[in-house]
Design an enzyme around this catalytic site. Structure first.
Site, PDB file in Angstrom:
ATOM      1  CG  ASP A 366      21.476 -33.387  -0.434  1.00 15.93           C
ATOM      2  OD1 ASP A 366      21.933 -34.271  -1.305  1.00 15.93           O
ATOM      3  OD2 ASP A 366      20.442 -32.612  -0.584  1.00 15.93           O
TER       4      ASP A 366
HETATM    5  P1  TAP Z   1      18.664 -35.525   2.339  1.00 25.10           P
HETATM    6  O1  TAP Z   1      19.989 -35.109   1.407  1.00 25.10           O
HETATM    7  O2  TAP Z   1      17.408 -35.127   1.908  1.00 25.10           O
HETATM    8  O3  TAP Z   1      18.704 -37.178   2.264  1.00 25.10           O
HETATM    9  C1  TAP Z   1      18.070 -37.940   3.057  1.00 25.10           C
HETATM   10  C2  TAP Z   1      18.184 -39.524   2.774  1.00 25.10           C
HETATM   11  O4  TAP Z   1      17.272 -40.127   3.474  1.00 25.10           O
HETATM   12  C3  TAP Z   1      17.635 -39.614   1.156  1.00 25.10           C
HETATM   13  O5  TAP Z   1      18.644 -39.970   0.310  1.00 25.10           O
HETATM   14  C4  TAP Z   1      16.706 -40.945   1.406  1.00 25.10           C
HETATM   15  O6  TAP Z   1      17.447 -41.866   0.575  1.00 25.10           O
HETATM   16  C5  TAP Z   1      17.037 -41.465   3.028  1.00 25.10           C
HETATM   17  N1  TAP Z   1      15.761 -41.934   3.384  1.00 25.10           N
HETATM   18  C6  TAP Z   1      14.569 -41.680   3.216  1.00 25.10           C
HETATM   19  N2  TAP Z   1      13.855 -42.390   3.926  1.00 25.10           N
HETATM   20  C7  TAP Z   1      14.552 -43.285   4.670  1.00 25.10           C
HETATM   21  C8  TAP Z   1      14.251 -44.252   5.544  1.00 25.10           C
HETATM   22  N3  TAP Z   1      12.888 -44.589   5.971  1.00 25.10           N
HETATM   23  N4  TAP Z   1      15.298 -45.082   6.050  1.00 25.10           N
HETATM   24  C9  TAP Z   1      16.525 -44.897   5.358  1.00 25.10           C
HETATM   25  N5  TAP Z   1      16.933 -43.729   4.653  1.00 25.10           N
HETATM   26  C10 TAP Z   1      15.858 -42.937   4.228  1.00 25.10           C
HETATM   27  O7  TAP Z   1      18.996 -35.213   3.851  1.00 25.10           O
HETATM   28  P2  TAP Z   1      19.956 -34.548   4.649  1.00 25.10           P
HETATM   29  O8  TAP Z   1      21.431 -35.127   4.484  1.00 25.10           O
HETATM   30  O9  TAP Z   1      19.550 -34.424   6.186  1.00 25.10           O
HETATM   31  O10 TAP Z   1      20.141 -33.004   3.859  1.00 25.10           O
HETATM   32  C11 TAP Z   1      19.051 -32.194   4.211  1.00 25.10           C
HETATM   33  C12 TAP Z   1      18.980 -31.494   2.702  1.00 25.10           C
HETATM   34  O11 TAP Z   1      17.497 -30.592   2.953  1.00 25.10           O
HETATM   35  C13 TAP Z   1      20.244 -30.492   2.337  1.00 25.10           C
HETATM   36  O12 TAP Z   1      19.922 -30.645   0.863  1.00 25.10           O
HETATM   37  C14 TAP Z   1      19.607 -29.270   2.680  1.00 25.10           C
HETATM   38  O13 TAP Z   1      20.047 -28.253   1.938  1.00 25.10           O
HETATM   39  C15 TAP Z   1      18.163 -29.192   2.619  1.00 25.10           C
HETATM   40  N6  TAP Z   1      17.353 -28.106   3.406  1.00 25.10           N
HETATM   41  C16 TAP Z   1      17.397 -28.167   4.636  1.00 25.10           C
HETATM   42  C17 TAP Z   1      17.140 -27.223   5.341  1.00 25.10           C
HETATM   43  C18 TAP Z   1      17.095 -27.065   6.905  1.00 25.10           C
HETATM   44  S1  TAP Z   1      17.050 -25.905   7.746  1.00 25.10           S
HETATM   45  N7  TAP Z   1      17.456 -28.269   7.430  1.00 25.10           N
HETATM   46  C19 TAP Z   1      16.756 -25.770   4.743  1.00 25.10           C
HETATM   47  C20 TAP Z   1      16.621 -25.874   3.509  1.00 25.10           C
HETATM   48  C21 TAP Z   1      17.272 -27.021   2.683  1.00 25.10           C
HETATM   49  P3  TAP Z   1      16.648 -43.378   0.043  1.00 25.10           P
HETATM   50  O14 TAP Z   1      15.345 -42.804  -0.685  1.00 25.10           O
HETATM   51  O15 TAP Z   1      17.471 -44.168  -0.556  1.00 25.10           O
HETATM   52  O16 TAP Z   1      16.373 -44.021   1.397  1.00 25.10           O
END
Ligand code: TAP
Length: 442
Positions: A366
């Protein structure tokens, strides 16, 4: 908190310390085991349950204080210790209300976040007339609280009213967290963390304990600041998060990042990718949640050290909400001793993607999705992202074309300058390191 508890016990004097020590031993052991065993990716649910216990403690202290004064008049006239008056009654009620909201809200947050129950509770659950229900519960709690402070002096009536206040506040906690979906849960956990501090602070006022007031206020303020940082990182207002409904259903295949939604995906194998990295002079690595899942922090540090040995400059670009917690990526990389001066915040590095040689996105999705800038229908629209799409070449390591936390297609994967290296992040990074090691020896 330990100082606050100890000073309160000393003040009470006649306490059977055997029970207290046994309670501390049991609680501390459970806490220590949980804290040691928890995976970094399961931190939000651990924090949620700890917040819940903090709220429960304030609720119980508030109720026991009430039990000690009931029947002695309205809550604004009773004495607790050496203090009396409106402030005492008010803080006692705040301790009960905020404690109960924090407790039930946090338990529900824990259930939503933990894998075991995520399938049942994970989505945002939108009850019909939910705003009306929340408003009704809040009004009921406020009305009864005012009555307890000013009218109710009969012990039976006031006991019944306090129990109604506590019960309604518990329902309020459920009602507030129920509509909030997966992607917004960390924000809610942080907000509940702040509430648990406020509840403790209110309890401190009711108990006349300055240490509890101060430590509770510190938790309350820092929780609020964290909540603010997260909302800013996602470009959402807190009101928008609390109204809920985001991050729930992702039934629409084209929006959910289904593999068929992509038209121009190019994959690369490890050997071919390693050849490109060998000649790079300026590499930016973008870590994301998938790196934490794969436990690939040492592998990425090792890969970076090979790049540096071949003469490249290596920097890490850290998005404020990469991963699942504020500072998640910083902590992860610090675990494998990545030097802090190689870590750059989004605003510091965003203009450098254009001029670097290669970007390596590891398990991030994301936070590098250009749809956040270009597609006004995307739920990510408006969220500031890392401009990796502007780099000459982008390699993305992830296992499939599955979406990230927001559940949407990533337009980056279709761009001409993007190559996917499909596989587990740790495994791919280790294999890349082997190739670079051979290249260095040659
Ligand atoms: P994400 O968008 O969640 O994407 C993580 C990606 O990691 C997934 O698409 C997955 O794809 C891949 N993945 C999972 N396991 C894996 C593995 N073993 N090896 C390789 N790839 C792997 O992560 P991001 O870009 O860090 O974004 C964070 C999200 O969390 C955002 O949407 C954000 O708004 C939300 N969020 C974060 C926070 C804070 S404070 N950090 C708070 C609220 C919301 P595959 O399954 O294809 O591998």
């Amino acid at each position: 908190m330990a100082i606050a508890v100890a000073s309160q016990l000393v003040e009470l004097g006649t306490v059977d310390y055997r029970y207290i020590l046994a309670g501390v031993a049991v609680g501390a052991s459970i806490g220590a085991v949980l804290a040691v065993k928890v995976e970094m990716t399961a931190m939000p649910q651990l924090v949620a349950i700890f917040n819940g216990f903090g709220g429960a403690a304030s609720l119980l202290v508030g109720l026991s204080l009430f039990a000690g004064v009931q029947g002695r008049g309205t809550l604004s006239s009773v004495m607790i210790g050496s203090t009396s008056g409106l402030g005492t009654g008010l803080t006692l009620l705040l301790s009960i209300v905020i404690g109960a909201v924090t407790f039930s809200g946090s338990i529900l947050a824990y259930l939503k976040l933990s894998d075991r129950y995520g399938s049942i509770f994970g989505k945002s659950i939108l009850l019909p007339q939910r705003h009306l229900i929340t408003l009704g519960l809040l009004s009921f709690v406020l009305a009864l609280s005012v009555a307890l402070l000013t009218f109710f002096s009969n012990p039976v009536v006031s006991t019944f009213a306090v129990l109604c206040v506590a019960l309604s506040a518990l329902l309020l906690g459920f009602a507030v967290v129920l509509p909030i979906g997966g992607a917004d849960m960390p924000v809610v956990v942080s907000l509940l963390n702040s509430y648990s501090g406020l509840a403790a602070s209110a309890t401190g006022f009711a108990l006349n304990s300055p240490v509890l007031i101060v430590s509770g206020a510190l938790v309350g303020a820092s929780g609020l600041i964290l909540t603010q940082i997260m909302c800013k990182g996602m470009n959402r207002s807190l009101a928008n998060v609390m109204i809920g409904g985001f991050g729930g259903d992702t039934a629409d295949a084209s929006a959910s990042g289904d593999a068929t939604a992509y038209v121009n995906v190019k994959s690369s194998d490890v050997e071919e990718s390693a050849l490109t990295f060998e000649s790079a002079r300026d590499v930016i690595i973008v870590p994301g949640y998938g790196l934490a899942v794969a436990q690939g922090q040492s592998a990425v540090a090792e890969f970076a050290s090979h790049l540096k040995a071949l003469g490249a400059r290596v920097r890490y670009a850290i998005h404020p909400v990469a991963g699942r917690m504020p500072g998640h990526m910083n902590v992860l990389l610090a675990e494998s001793n990545v030097p802090y001066d190689e870590l750059f915040e989004m605003d510091e590095i965003n203009s450098d993607f254009r001029s670097c040689d290669i970007v390596l996105v590891v398990g991030a999705n994301d936070v590098v999705n250009p749809a956040a800038k270009t597609d006004s229908t995307s739920p990510l629209f408006g969220m500031p992202i890392l401009n990796v799409d502007q780099a000459p070449i982008v390699y993305v390591i992830k296992r499939s074309l599955s979406p990230g936390f927001a559940g949407v297609k990533n337009d980056l994967f279709d761009l001409d300058n993007c190559r996917m290296i499909f596989g587990d992040a740790k495994k791919v990074l280790e294999e890349l390191s082997v190739y670079l090691d051979v290249a260095k020896a040659a």
